[in-house]
Design an enzyme around this catalytic site. Sequence first.
Site, PDB file in Angstrom:
ATOM      1  CD  GLU A  19       7.191   1.721  -0.707  1.00 27.97           C
ATOM      2  OE1 GLU A  19       7.986   0.969  -1.331  1.00 27.97           O
ATOM      3  OE2 GLU A  19       7.434   2.927  -0.488  1.00 27.97           O
ATOM      4  CD  GLU A  37       0.892  -0.162   2.991  1.00 21.39           C
ATOM      5  OE1 GLU A  37       1.813   0.552   3.442  1.00 21.39           O
ATOM      6  OE2 GLU A  37       0.959  -1.410   2.933  1.00 21.39           O
TER       7      GLU A  37
END
Length: 353
Positions: A312, A169
């Site tokens: 991430e 994310e």
Amino acid sequence: MIQVNIPALDQQAGKEAEAYLTTLTKPVGSLGRLEELVIELAKMTGTHKLDITPPGIIVFAADHGVTREGVSAFPQEVTLQMVSNIIHGGAAINVFGRQIGATFQVVDVGVAGEVREKEVSSRKIRPGTGSFLSELAMSREDAEQAVEVGYSEAKRLMENGVKCLIVGEVGIGNTTASSAVLAAITGADPATIVGYGTGISSSQHERKIEVVRESIELHQPDPQDAYDILSKVGGLEMGAMAGAMLAAAENRVPIVLDGFICTVSALLAKLIDPRVADYMILSHQSAEPGHLTAIEQIQKEPIIQLNMRLGEGTGATVAFPILQAAVNMINEMATFESAGVAGKEEESTATLS
């Protein structure tokens, strides 16, 4: 609202993997957690002849209205800038993803600005959430759509041959939303789970705790209803991550969980269908304090501990080679019989070192 049909773990495949491990040229159990991981993967995939490549990485990007409340060290426009950085290959997730040969996709599920890079999958539901200190983060319909976006994006990757899923994310303010979601699910005191995120000051940290506590008191999210939690204090990318996990589990594709935000999203997926947790492997324990509480809820043991807290999908991607090592071990290691090595019953004349 999506309807999923997640199969039960294949216990027979797990038994076959366990039995085959005893025939390999090593003392039984001597490879420790690697052997446990092989058995877990066999149950998930339905065979002890394992293949987890290529892995697929999906990074979901979205903004959070709660950033207006002074809870982040970075302004909201950094989300848009980081999406561009990822597309141009300059982020940590790109570096680690290239190392493992991953199939890669970035999905805009709710970035506040205009994403211009054509490589991004444009699935924007709305330009960021509302500030849940004073309003709902999103409507219930938005929450349901976020889960559906994640489900369809992951399904597309798997149709293109991905055999292991990593979800990540990008979104300024997402540790605040994740803390609120975790507090809603567990009832934990925000003071014990809210961390420093992107590197906020002590005063911002106190403000972040206050925002999470007041938001929970205002909205009273139902701890058993993932969509209610998402709509009141969640994030669009969190819903998408949960949906992607549901799609993977439905297709017997192992899910490698990342850190705090990913694990909280996994708890949302588990509320939607508890069987999804059977297909999860936890990569690492984040330095974010709330991650330990999330880990206790998901009941998974992390593979590594490197004090990471980037997000991430980076922690999962760094841990993936350990999973690949476990797979290579069962697929490529010689058996006692094939190598002409005496087994345990013949230890009086031949000893393994």
